[in-house]
Design an enzyme around this catalytic site. Structure first.
Site, PDB file in Angstrom:
ATOM      1  NE  ARG A  49      -2.945   0.346   3.315  1.00 43.63           N
ATOM      2  CZ  ARG A  49      -2.222   0.412   4.456  1.00 43.63           C
ATOM      3  NH1 ARG A  49      -1.401   1.424   4.664  1.00 43.63           N
ATOM      4  NH2 ARG A  49      -2.332  -0.530   5.363  1.00 43.63           N
ATOM      5  CE1 TYR A 102     -17.505  10.774 -15.137  1.00 50.77           C
ATOM      6  CE2 TYR A 102     -16.980  10.876 -12.803  1.00 50.77           C
ATOM      7  CZ  TYR A 102     -17.351  10.153 -13.916  1.00 50.77           C
ATOM      8  OH  TYR A 102     -17.555   8.807 -13.802  1.00 50.77           O
ATOM      9  CG  ASP A 174     -10.846  15.838 -14.244  1.00 49.97           C
ATOM     10  OD1 ASP A 174     -10.210  15.294 -15.163  1.00 49.97           O
ATOM     11  OD2 ASP A 174     -11.818  15.307 -13.679  1.00 49.97           O
ATOM     12  CE  LYS A 199     -13.690   7.672 -17.539  1.00 48.89           C
ATOM     13  NZ  LYS A 199     -14.041   8.941 -16.908  1.00 48.89           N
TER      14      LYS A 199
HETATM   15  C1  LIG Z   1     -14.393   9.342 -15.592  1.00 44.30           C
HETATM   16  C2  LIG Z   1     -14.018  10.676 -15.084  1.00 44.30           C
HETATM   17  C3  LIG Z   1     -13.716  10.879 -13.731  1.00 44.30           C
HETATM   18  C4  LIG Z   1     -13.817   9.771 -12.698  1.00 44.30           C
HETATM   19  O1  LIG Z   1     -12.889   8.772 -12.920  1.00 44.30           O
HETATM   20  P1  LIG Z   1     -13.124   7.211 -12.526  1.00 44.30           P
HETATM   21  O2  LIG Z   1     -11.866   6.602 -13.000  1.00 44.30           O
HETATM   22  O3  LIG Z   1     -14.344   6.770 -13.242  1.00 44.30           O
HETATM   23  O4  LIG Z   1     -13.284   7.186 -11.050  1.00 44.30           O
HETATM   24  C5  LIG Z   1     -13.335  12.137 -13.333  1.00 44.30           C
HETATM   25  N1  LIG Z   1     -13.261  13.151 -14.211  1.00 44.30           N
HETATM   26  C6  LIG Z   1     -13.566  13.011 -15.516  1.00 44.30           C
HETATM   27  C7  LIG Z   1     -13.483  14.183 -16.428  1.00 44.30           C
HETATM   28  C8  LIG Z   1     -13.958  11.768 -15.989  1.00 44.30           C
HETATM   29  O5  LIG Z   1     -14.263  11.638 -17.285  1.00 44.30           O
END
Ligand SMILES: *Cc1c(COP(=O)(O)O)cnc(C)c1O
Length: 382
Positions: A49, A102, A174, A199
């Protein structure tokens, strides 16, 4: 080294990963590491961890992609978000966030983190002035996405970061939609970059992951402490899949963008489509700002179909190459209905104000042959 080279090599230099000269980082499954003496872990590892060799390789690579000093990997994008906020803020602190986030981020803020004495204000950050006006004495963080999900609104990261740093406020961006290939918020003045590695970084819709990157030592120290203290870390196998996916990030992003541009242009001329939102189109209201801070426009195209909700649902049922599914950023094309899928957790009123109508469709354009994609959309629209 340039981006595409770093994406393949950093963290996996033979000799760095193991004595045997592996070209690919081994998946280190051991959760604990034996010591020779009480005070001395052998290779610096104690418990997985806290640190794990496969995760170390991934974190080195992630830092290289955003040209940051440090990166930390998490089990998902939301795990990275929660861990980051809990690392840096405390009860009574205030966050100013872009109002078009998101859906899961907004849910985390409004329904979970707000239970711990944190306050969130949502503003239309397309106007930097709106962010400025929402900042108060207790504001400790500004949370941005650019372009946003699903409406692809763009905010001026540089202008907002400048105002924030003058007031000692941390700016988090983000950067999931652009990936580090098309945009580097740290270079624009942000303090922390965050990715849902699920993604584009992973790129194959087969691994959940999250990451934060920063060159600020104080932020890194706190976030690193809490990566271990909270424990929302990715498994060694997840780290392996991410390392593997990232190797092709540069070529994938180029093709995503080429295909997305073709699809956007085609839809813009289609009689059954009301409007198309894509930063690469001249018709995007912030096309110029986008060109200034991004080196490409990514692979997500949003558009409004003419007709009723029933018509939109019929259209979504009829696509074949596009899968009707949430998520984005994989090699395969996906299509979804934000109002009833990804953004169903955003209250109806808020959706209306933002512009997430019942007719809005979001497509994550994959890297298939674009003529198949266009034929698929045309068939369903007809
Ligand atoms: C999918 C997404 C998230 C969250 O990520 P996870 O891996 O699904 O927890 C946060 N921000 C954006 C812009 C996203 O597309």
């Amino acid at each position: 080294m340039k981006f595409a080279t770093k994406a393949i090599h950093v963290g996996e230099e033979p000799g760095l990963v193991s004595e045997s000269g592996d070209v690919v980082a081994p998946i280190h499954l051991s959760t604990t590491f034996a010591r020779r003496e009480v005070e001395k872990p052998r290779g610096g590892y104690e418990y997985s961890r806290t640190a794990n060799p496969t995760r170390d390789a991934l974190e080195l690579r992630l830092a290289a992609l955003e040209e940051s000093k440090h990166a930390l990997a998490f089990a998902s994008g939301l795990a990275a978000e929660a861990s980051l906020v809990l690392s840096l803020l405390k009860k009574g602190d205030h966050v100013v966030a872009f109002d078009d986030l998101y859906g899961g981020t907004r849910r985390l803020f409004s329904q979970t983190l707000s239970n711990f004495g944190l306050d969130f204000t949502y503003v239309d950050a397309r106007e930097a002035r709106n962010v400025d006006q929402a900042v108060g004495k207790r504001t400790k963080m500004i949370w941005l996405e650019s372009p946003t999900n699903p409406l692809l609104k763009i905010c001026d990261i540089k202008a907002i970061s400048e105002v924030a740093s003058r007031r000692d406020i941390i700016t988090v961006v983000d950067n999931t939609f652009m990936s580090p290939y098309f945009q580097n918020p740290l270079q624009l003045g942000a303090d922390v970059v965050l990715h849902s590695a699920t993604k584009y970084l992973g790129g194959h819709s087969d691994v959940l992951g999250g990451a934060i990157m920063t060159s600020n030592e104080e932020i890194y120290t706190k976030a690193k402490f809490n990566q271990n203290a909270i424990g929302a870390v990715p498994s060694p196998f997840d780290c392996f899949l991410l390392l593997r996916g990232i190797k092709t990030l540069a070529v994938r992003m180029e093709r995503h963008q080429l295909n997305a541009m073709r699809v956007a242009e085609h839809l813009e001329a289609h009689p059954a489509v009301e409007k198309v939102i894509y930063p690469g189109l001249k018709s995007h209201p912030q096309h110029t700002l986008g060109k200034r801070q991004m080196s490409g426009s990514g692979g997500v195209v949003s558009f409004e179909v003419k007709g009723t909700l029933r018509d939109v649902k019929r259209f979504l049922r009829r696509v074949k190459v596009f899968s009707l599914a949430e998520s984005l950023g994989g090699v395969e094309s996906l299509i979804e209905h934000p109002a009833s899928m990804t953004h169903a957790s955003v209250p109806g009123k808020a959706r209306e104000v933002l512009g997430i109508t019942d007719r809005l469709v979001r497509a994550s354009v994959g890297i298939e042959d674009v003529s198949d994609l266009i034929e698929d959309l045309d068939g369903a629209l007809d």
